[in-house]
Design a protein around this motif. Structure first.
Motif, PDB file in Angstrom:
ATOM      1  N   GLY A 121       0.852  -1.186   0.000  1.00  0.00           N
ATOM      2  CA  GLY A 121       0.000   0.000   0.000  1.00  0.00           C
ATOM      3  C   GLY A 121       0.886   1.232   0.000  1.00  0.00           C
ATOM      4  N   ARG A 122       1.108   1.817  -1.171  1.00  0.00           N
ATOM      5  CA  ARG A 122       2.058   2.916  -1.304  1.00  0.00           C
ATOM      6  C   ARG A 122       1.517   4.205  -0.691  1.00  0.00           C
ATOM      7  N   GLU A 123       2.363   4.862   0.073  1.00  0.00           N
ATOM      8  CA  GLU A 123       1.986   6.166   0.621  1.00  0.00           C
ATOM      9  C   GLU A 123       2.258   7.241  -0.419  1.00  0.00           C
ATOM     10  N   PRO A 124       1.483   8.325  -0.402  1.00  0.00           N
ATOM     11  CA  PRO A 124       1.717   9.385  -1.387  1.00  0.00           C
ATOM     12  C   PRO A 124       3.077  10.044  -1.188  1.00  0.00           C
ATOM     13  N   LEU A 125       3.628  10.529  -2.270  1.00  0.00           N
ATOM     14  CA  LEU A 125       4.928  11.185  -2.231  1.00  0.00           C
ATOM     15  C   LEU A 125       4.812  12.509  -1.477  1.00  0.00           C
ATOM     16  N   ALA A 126       5.736  12.740  -0.559  1.00  0.00           N
ATOM     17  CA  ALA A 126       5.734  13.995   0.207  1.00  0.00           C
ATOM     18  C   ALA A 126       7.122  14.615   0.130  1.00  0.00           C
ATOM     19  N   LEU A 127       7.196  15.877  -0.296  1.00  0.00           N
ATOM     20  CA  LEU A 127       8.461  16.598  -0.363  1.00  0.00           C
ATOM     21  C   LEU A 127       8.366  17.837   0.516  1.00  0.00           C
ATOM     22  N   ASP A 128       9.347  18.001   1.387  1.00  0.00           N
ATOM     23  CA  ASP A 128       9.402  19.194   2.230  1.00  0.00           C
ATOM     24  C   ASP A 128      10.215  20.267   1.517  1.00  0.00           C
ATOM     25  N   GLY A 129       9.713  21.487   1.520  1.00  0.00           N
ATOM     26  CA  GLY A 129      10.483  22.599   0.981  1.00  0.00           C
ATOM     27  C   GLY A 129      10.093  23.027  -0.410  1.00  0.00           C
ATOM     28  N   LEU A 130       9.013  22.481  -0.963  1.00  0.00           N
ATOM     29  CA  LEU A 130       8.617  22.880  -2.305  1.00  0.00           C
ATOM     30  C   LEU A 130       8.180  24.342  -2.322  1.00  0.00           C
ATOM     31  N   ARG A 131       8.413  24.987  -3.455  1.00  0.00           N
ATOM     32  CA  ARG A 131       8.107  26.411  -3.594  1.00  0.00           C
ATOM     33  C   ARG A 131       7.079  26.613  -4.702  1.00  0.00           C
ATOM     34  N   SER A 132       6.910  27.869  -5.072  1.00  0.00           N
ATOM     35  CA  SER A 132       5.950  28.170  -6.129  1.00  0.00           C
ATOM     36  C   SER A 132       6.397  27.576  -7.461  1.00  0.00           C
ATOM     37  N   ALA A 133       7.698  27.634  -7.705  1.00  0.00           N
ATOM     38  CA  ALA A 133       8.255  27.069  -8.936  1.00  0.00           C
ATOM     39  C   ALA A 133       9.261  25.983  -8.558  1.00  0.00           C
ATOM     40  N   ASN A 134       9.015  24.787  -9.014  1.00  0.00           N
ATOM     41  CA  ASN A 134       9.889  23.660  -8.693  1.00  0.00           C
ATOM     42  C   ASN A 134      10.442  23.079  -9.989  1.00  0.00           C
ATOM     43  N   TYR A 135      11.762  23.129 -10.094  1.00  0.00           N
ATOM     44  CA  TYR A 135      12.431  22.614 -11.280  1.00  0.00           C
ATOM     45  C   TYR A 135      12.978  21.223 -10.973  1.00  0.00           C
ATOM     46  N   LEU A 136      12.899  20.342 -11.951  1.00  0.00           N
ATOM     47  CA  LEU A 136      13.287  18.950 -11.746  1.00  0.00           C
ATOM     48  C   LEU A 136      14.536  18.630 -12.557  1.00  0.00           C
ATOM     49  N   LEU A 137      15.521  18.067 -11.877  1.00  0.00           N
ATOM     50  CA  LEU A 137      16.765  17.657 -12.522  1.00  0.00           C
ATOM     51  C   LEU A 137      16.973  16.174 -12.267  1.00  0.00           C
ATOM     52  N   PHE A 138      17.188  15.411 -13.330  1.00  0.00           N
ATOM     53  CA  PHE A 138      17.467  13.988 -13.189  1.00  0.00           C
ATOM     54  C   PHE A 138      18.976  13.782 -13.127  1.00  0.00           C
ATOM     55  N   ALA A 139      19.443  13.230 -12.030  1.00  0.00           N
ATOM     56  CA  ALA A 139      20.883  12.989 -11.846  1.00  0.00           C
ATOM     57  C   ALA A 139      21.259  11.681 -12.543  1.00  0.00           C
ATOM     58  N   GLU A 140      21.250  11.708 -13.862  1.00  0.00           N
ATOM     59  CA  GLU A 140      21.552  10.528 -14.659  1.00  0.00           C
ATOM     60  C   GLU A 140      22.376  10.936 -15.868  1.00  0.00           C
ATOM     61  N   GLY A 141      23.075   9.970 -16.425  1.00  0.00           N
ATOM     62  CA  GLY A 141      23.848  10.224 -17.626  1.00  0.00           C
ATOM     63  C   GLY A 141      25.094  11.029 -17.333  1.00  0.00           C
ATOM     64  N   ASP A 142      25.870  11.285 -18.380  1.00  0.00           N
ATOM     65  CA  ASP A 142      27.083  12.087 -18.233  1.00  0.00           C
ATOM     66  C   ASP A 142      26.716  13.571 -18.258  1.00  0.00           C
ATOM     67  N   GLY A 143      27.420  14.346 -17.475  1.00  0.00           N
ATOM     68  CA  GLY A 143      27.253  15.791 -17.509  1.00  0.00           C
ATOM     69  C   GLY A 143      25.990  16.316 -16.865  1.00  0.00           C
ATOM     70  N   TRP A 144      25.363  15.536 -15.964  1.00  0.00           N
ATOM     71  CA  TRP A 144      24.106  16.010 -15.388  1.00  0.00           C
ATOM     72  C   TRP A 144      24.301  17.250 -14.529  1.00  0.00           C
ATOM     73  N   LEU A 145      25.539  17.463 -14.034  1.00  0.00           N
ATOM     74  CA  LEU A 145      25.782  18.654 -13.215  1.00  0.00           C
ATOM     75  C   LEU A 145      25.655  19.946 -14.022  1.00  0.00           C
ATOM     76  N   ALA A 146      25.720  19.838 -15.355  1.00  0.00           N
ATOM     77  CA  ALA A 146      25.476  21.027 -16.178  1.00  0.00           C
ATOM     78  C   ALA A 146      24.070  21.553 -15.952  1.00  0.00           C
TER      79      ALA A 146
END
Length: 371
Positions: free
Chosen positions: A248-273
């Motif tokens: 029974g999966r619980e809903p995802l909860a993130l602390d600290g979200l703001r009005s604008a939330n940008y998503l970065l996937f830490a995958e592949g080469d050069g993701w720090l760019a």
């Protein structure tokens, strides 16, 4: 040898849809191998060829023949084996012949054991395929176990045993079989795929994550393994999702979200760019944050990489305080929740993530150097 050649030609014609020609070839191959065995009935490799040819027309007879070969331990091993395709049996026969050339008695016993091993594997395949195309993968487990007992060092039978046990719902034993295969071949995509599928079902999610991470580390050293990454990822997520559904999966909860939330996937080469792009595009003090999601790298490694990257650029890590590194191992549905929360996505040139973002209708920020 001619029977093995003609039988293999039959397989080629069958693959082309030429069933009539294939049956003629199989019939001629069976006639030749029967004639040869009439002259020398103890030839183990010829017996194996005959049993495999029988599987094309008489399943019950093939099962009996394979069982007899599996249980035998005498008889010379000469000639070619049907079908004439690359196989572990061919490799092991060649290796054994050379390594024990100076010890004829040991060589003969080892070669005969290899034929028994192959008969056990073939019998497991045949039984697992089921009659009339009705597959029953778990039914082959006892025969794969015999093969593993005969040659515990050969990953092929260990992987087949793991797959059969997993299909039969014996996740713990399946995991043990896959671990044994990886002990012999740490770079096995098939064994890793099986292990990350079995461990969550056996209640060891932590072990599955470690196996996943170990495989990812191997892909860095052996880039060719990246071809197997989608297969490993799919098996991992299917298992994790299944376990979550049972809990029974619980809903995802993130602390600290703001009005604008940008998503970065830490995958592949050069993701720090993508981190640099976020710092460039979003003004300090803005009501925004960057959610960094790592489905592959351990979270502590992501945090350390971010801090080191900022320090190397002469910036204080605290200057990007509004960065949330999300705990990995989210189920696919939870990944979709992350996308739903995002104002835009930094995909880091990972095609799968670009496609996911596009499907979710999210802007894709990709005007930065790609790996």
């Amino acid at each position: 040898d001619l029977a093995a050649v003609i039988g293999s030609l039959g397989d080629a014609r069958a693959a082309e849809g030429k069933a009539g020609i294939a049956e003629e070839a199989y019939g001629e191959a069976r006639r030749l191998i029967d004639t040869a065995l009439d002259r020398d009935p103890d030839q183990a490799l010829w017996q194996l060829t005959r049993a495999r040819l029988l599987a094309r027309s008489d399943r019950a007879a093939a099962e009996r023949a394979l069982a007899a070969i599996m249980g035998g331990d005498t008889g010379p091993v000469d000639g070619l084996a049907f079908p004439l395709t690359f196989s572990h049996l061919d490799v092991e026969l060649e290796t054994t012949s050379h390594s024990l050339a100076a010890r004829p008695g040991d060589r003969a016993a080892a070669l005969r054991k290899l034929v028994s091993w192959q008969a056990a594997v073939s019998l497991g395949d045949l039984v697992g395929a089921g009659p009339d195309g009705r597959s029953d993968p778990g039914a082959g487990a006892p025969y794969y176990q015999v093969a593993c007992d005969l040659r515990p060092d050969l990953p092929e039978s260990q992987i087949k045993l793991g797959d059969a046990l997993l299909a039969a719902g014996e996740a713990e034993r399946a995991a043990a079989a896959f671990q044994a295969a990886l002990a012999d071949n740490p770079l096995s995509i098939e064994a890793t795929r099986g292990l990350v599928a079995a461990l969550p079902r056996a209640g060891d999610l932590h072990g599955a994550v470690k196996a996943y991470d170990d495989f990812l580390a191997c892909t860095q050293a052996v880039p060719a393994l990246m071809d197997g990454l989608p297969e490993v990822q799919r098996a991992y997520w299917e298992a994790v999702t299944l376990v979550e559904a049972g809990r029974g999966r619980e809903p995802l909860a993130l602390d600290g979200l703001r009005s604008a939330n940008y998503l970065l996937f830490a995958e592949g080469d050069g993701w720090l760019a993508g981190l640099d792009a976020y710092a460039r595009d979003v003004q300090p003090g803005a009501d925004a944050c960057l959610v960094v999601y790592s489905a592959m790298l351990p979270v502590e490694r992501v945090v350390a990489a971010i801090e080191d990257h900022l320090r190397d650029a002469g910036r204080d890590p605290a200057s990007l305080a509004d960065v949330i590194v999300v705990e990995r191992r989210l189920a696919p549905a939870q990944e979709q929740e992350l996308l739903a929360l995002a104002a835009a996505v930094y995909p880091c040139a990972v095609p799968l993530r670009v496609a996911q973002a596009a499907a979710a209708g999210k802007p894709v920020i990709a005007d930065f150097p790609r790996g």
